[in-house]
Design a protein around this motif. Structure first.
Motif, short mmCIF file in Angstrom:
data_model
loop_
_atom_site.label_atom_id
_atom_site.label_comp_id
_atom_site.label_asym_id
_atom_site.label_seq_id
_atom_site.Cartn_x
_atom_site.Cartn_y
_atom_site.Cartn_z
N TYR A 94 0.80 -1.22 0.00
CA TYR A 94 0.00 0.00 0.00
C TYR A 94 0.84 1.28 0.00
CZ TYR A 94 -3.84 -3.16 1.12
OH TYR A 94 -4.76 -4.16 1.08
N SER A 95 2.14 1.12 -0.13
CA SER A 95 3.06 2.27 -0.13
C SER A 95 2.83 3.15 1.10
CB SER A 95 2.89 3.10 -1.41
OG SER A 95 3.16 2.31 -2.55
N SER A 96 2.53 2.51 2.19
CA SER A 96 2.32 3.21 3.46
C SER A 96 3.47 2.85 4.40
CB SER A 96 0.98 2.82 4.08
OG SER A 96 -0.09 3.14 3.21
N ASN A 97 4.38 3.76 4.57
CA ASN A 97 5.57 3.47 5.36
C ASN A 97 5.40 3.92 6.81
OD1 ASN A 97 7.27 2.39 3.19
ND2 ASN A 97 7.17 4.48 2.35
N LYS A 130 -6.32 2.34 13.45
CA LYS A 130 -5.93 3.62 14.02
C LYS A 130 -4.54 4.05 13.56
CE LYS A 130 -8.74 3.09 18.21
NZ LYS A 130 -8.75 3.02 19.69
N ILE A 131 -3.73 3.08 13.19
CA ILE A 131 -2.38 3.38 12.70
C ILE A 131 -2.41 3.69 11.21
CG2 ILE A 131 0.01 2.55 12.59
CD1 ILE A 131 -1.22 2.79 15.44
N TRP A 132 -3.20 2.92 10.45
CA TRP A 132 -3.23 3.06 9.00
C TRP A 132 -4.22 4.11 8.51
CZ3 TRP A 132 -3.98 -2.95 8.57
CH2 TRP A 132 -2.79 -3.59 8.97
N ASN A 133 -4.94 4.73 9.41
CA ASN A 133 -5.92 5.77 9.04
C ASN A 133 -6.95 5.26 8.03
OD1 ASN A 133 -4.76 7.85 10.66
ND2 ASN A 133 -3.13 8.04 9.13
N CYS A 134 -7.55 4.12 8.36
CA CYS A 134 -8.60 3.55 7.53
C CYS A 134 -9.70 3.03 8.45
CB CYS A 134 -8.05 2.42 6.64
SG CYS A 134 -7.42 1.00 7.54
N SER A 186 6.82 3.10 10.92
CA SER A 186 7.79 2.45 11.80
C SER A 186 7.02 1.65 12.84
CB SER A 186 8.67 3.50 12.47
OG SER A 186 9.40 2.92 13.53
N VAL A 187 7.60 0.55 13.28
CA VAL A 187 6.95 -0.24 14.33
C VAL A 187 6.74 0.61 15.58
CG1 VAL A 187 7.23 -2.24 15.87
CG2 VAL A 187 7.82 -2.44 13.45
N SER A 188 7.59 1.58 15.77
CA SER A 188 7.47 2.47 16.94
C SER A 188 6.20 3.33 16.89
CB SER A 188 8.70 3.37 17.05
OG SER A 188 8.80 4.22 15.91
N GLU A 189 5.54 3.38 15.71
CA GLU A 189 4.31 4.15 15.57
C GLU A 189 3.07 3.35 15.96
OE1 GLU A 189 4.03 6.76 11.99
OE2 GLU A 189 5.90 5.75 11.41
N TYR A 190 3.23 2.06 16.19
CA TYR A 190 2.08 1.22 16.55
C TYR A 190 1.82 1.34 18.05
CZ TYR A 190 2.05 -0.98 11.92
OH TYR A 190 1.93 -1.22 10.56
N HIS A 191 1.25 2.48 18.43
CA HIS A 191 1.02 2.76 19.84
C HIS A 191 -0.16 1.99 20.41
CE1 HIS A 191 -2.33 5.46 18.73
NE2 HIS A 191 -1.57 5.77 17.70
N VAL A 192 -1.01 1.43 19.53
CA VAL A 192 -2.10 0.55 19.94
C VAL A 192 -2.13 -0.64 18.99
CG1 VAL A 192 -3.57 2.31 21.00
CG2 VAL A 192 -3.77 1.83 18.55
N TYR A 193 -2.67 -1.76 19.48
CA TYR A 193 -2.75 -2.96 18.65
C TYR A 193 -4.08 -2.99 17.91
CZ TYR A 193 -0.47 -7.44 17.63
OH TYR A 193 0.21 -8.47 17.03
N GLU A 194 -4.50 -1.85 17.45
CA GLU A 194 -5.69 -1.71 16.60
C GLU A 194 -5.22 -1.02 15.34
OE1 GLU A 194 -9.55 -1.05 19.14
OE2 GLU A 194 -7.95 0.20 19.98
N PHE A 195 -5.02 -1.79 14.30
CA PHE A 195 -4.29 -1.32 13.13
C PHE A 195 -4.99 -0.22 12.35
CE2 PHE A 195 -2.85 -5.94 13.42
CZ PHE A 195 -1.75 -5.62 14.21
#
Length: 320
Positions: free
Chosen positions: A142-145, A158-162, A147-156
């Motif tokens: 998805y060309s969405s880069n 919220k990280i991927w903005n979808c 860092s693992v350090s950005e995964y502040h919650v285990y609800e993806f």
């Protein structure tokens, strides 16, 4: 010929029994040192020949795999008796093989399964590196880069903005790719630690993984942790279909006294019903594991590697 063969077997039995008694008289336990695996078949039954703790004669034991529709109540006893099982829980029972003694834990002897404390063990981020493999897939697909350090919650989502549904679809697409099928590797120290701990604890996998990846998960565990887990339970969380089960419910059905997990939500859920939790935050690198609520809970203890897991669990035995 039949009678002679029978008498020879009896003589051999007496000889083995004498050796067994002599070994124990000098403090040597041959059962903890001798084990020979003859065949393995992760989809059916494997046969094992070794020295049993009861009498230390030759014996055979079956390894059972129930990939679906097994009832949790009475599961182990039903399988050990060779009877069929039915129901609606997803379970896997595997046989414990003999393990060599470890110089790191000389104070403790192997315990029978019925005497062992039940410990529930998560898979992703505890046994293997799920997020890093998933994150690489998301970056390439998805060309969405991130860092693992950005995964502040285990609800993806919220990280991927979808949306949550879109995130679930992406994860299930990931399951079909080599990123998942060959990109998950055991965490450093996990294999050796689990092997040691299986001698003293009844270890069972309790994962939130979905039923759709049940077979692959079983294969992965048997490849990397062969014969070390007694049962495997799937929560089927974030699934596209099917019923899910809370981890606290699964742990209580197992009578688990300890859960090893990286997710603070599951940690609090299980700690609130009286289960001790080792919150796994590998080398303090999991942003999603940082949570003030778990830091304040008396039944939650932070661990940052498998060496600390060993120390915490062995201290549990020492305090008994």
């Amino acid at each position: 010929m039949f009678r002679l063969k029978k008498s020879e077997n009896f003589a051999r039995f007496l000889y083995q029994k004498t050796l067994h008694n002599m070994a124990y008289s000098i403090g040597y336990d041959p059962c903890s040192h001798l084990s020979k695996v003859c065949a393995n078949n992760v989809f059916g039954v494997s046969r094992r020949i070794g020295f049993g703790r009861k009498g230390c004669g030759f014996y055979t034991s079956n390894r059972f795999f129930v990939s679906a529709n097994a009832r949790s109540r009475g599961f182990a006893s039903d399988l050990e008796k060779g009877s069929s099982v039915g129901g609606d829980a997803t379970l896997v029972k595997v046989d414990h093989g003999g393990l060599n003694g470890s110089p790191d834990m000389p104070r403790f002897r192997d315990r029978r399964l019925s005497e062992k404390v039940v410990v529930a063990v998560d898979v992703d981020e505890v046994l293997g590196n799920f997020v890093s493999a998933l994150n690489k897939y998301i970056a390439d697909q998805y060309s969405s880069n991130y860092s693992v350090s950005e995964y502040h919650v285990y609800e993806f989502f919220k990280i991927w903005n979808c949306s949550r549904d879109e995130a679930d679809i992406r994860v299930h697409e990931f399951f079909k790719t080599p990123y998942f099928k060959s990109g998950i590797h055991p965490l450093p120290g996990a294999q050796m630690a689990v092997q040691k701990l299986s001698r003293f604890f009844n270890l069972s996998v309790v994962t939130s993984r979905q039923n759709v990846i049940k077979d692959h998960t079983i294969e992965w565990i048997e490849k990397n942790f062969p014969g070390l887990f007694h049962e495997i339970h799937f929560g089927n969380h974030f699934a596209l279909d099917g019923i899910s089960r809370p981890k606290s419910e699964i742990c209580r059905s197992l009578n688990a006294k300890v859960l090893i997990d990286d997710n603070p939500r599951y940690a609090i859920e299980c700690a609130d019903v009286g289960i001790k939790v080792l919150l796994f935050d590998y080398e303090n690198s999991y942003p999603w594991s940082k949570n003030k609520l778990v830091d304040e809970h008396p039944l939650v203890t932070k661990v940052k590697n498998w060496k600390e897991v060993e120390q915490q669990l062995m201290s549990l035995i020492a305090s008994k």
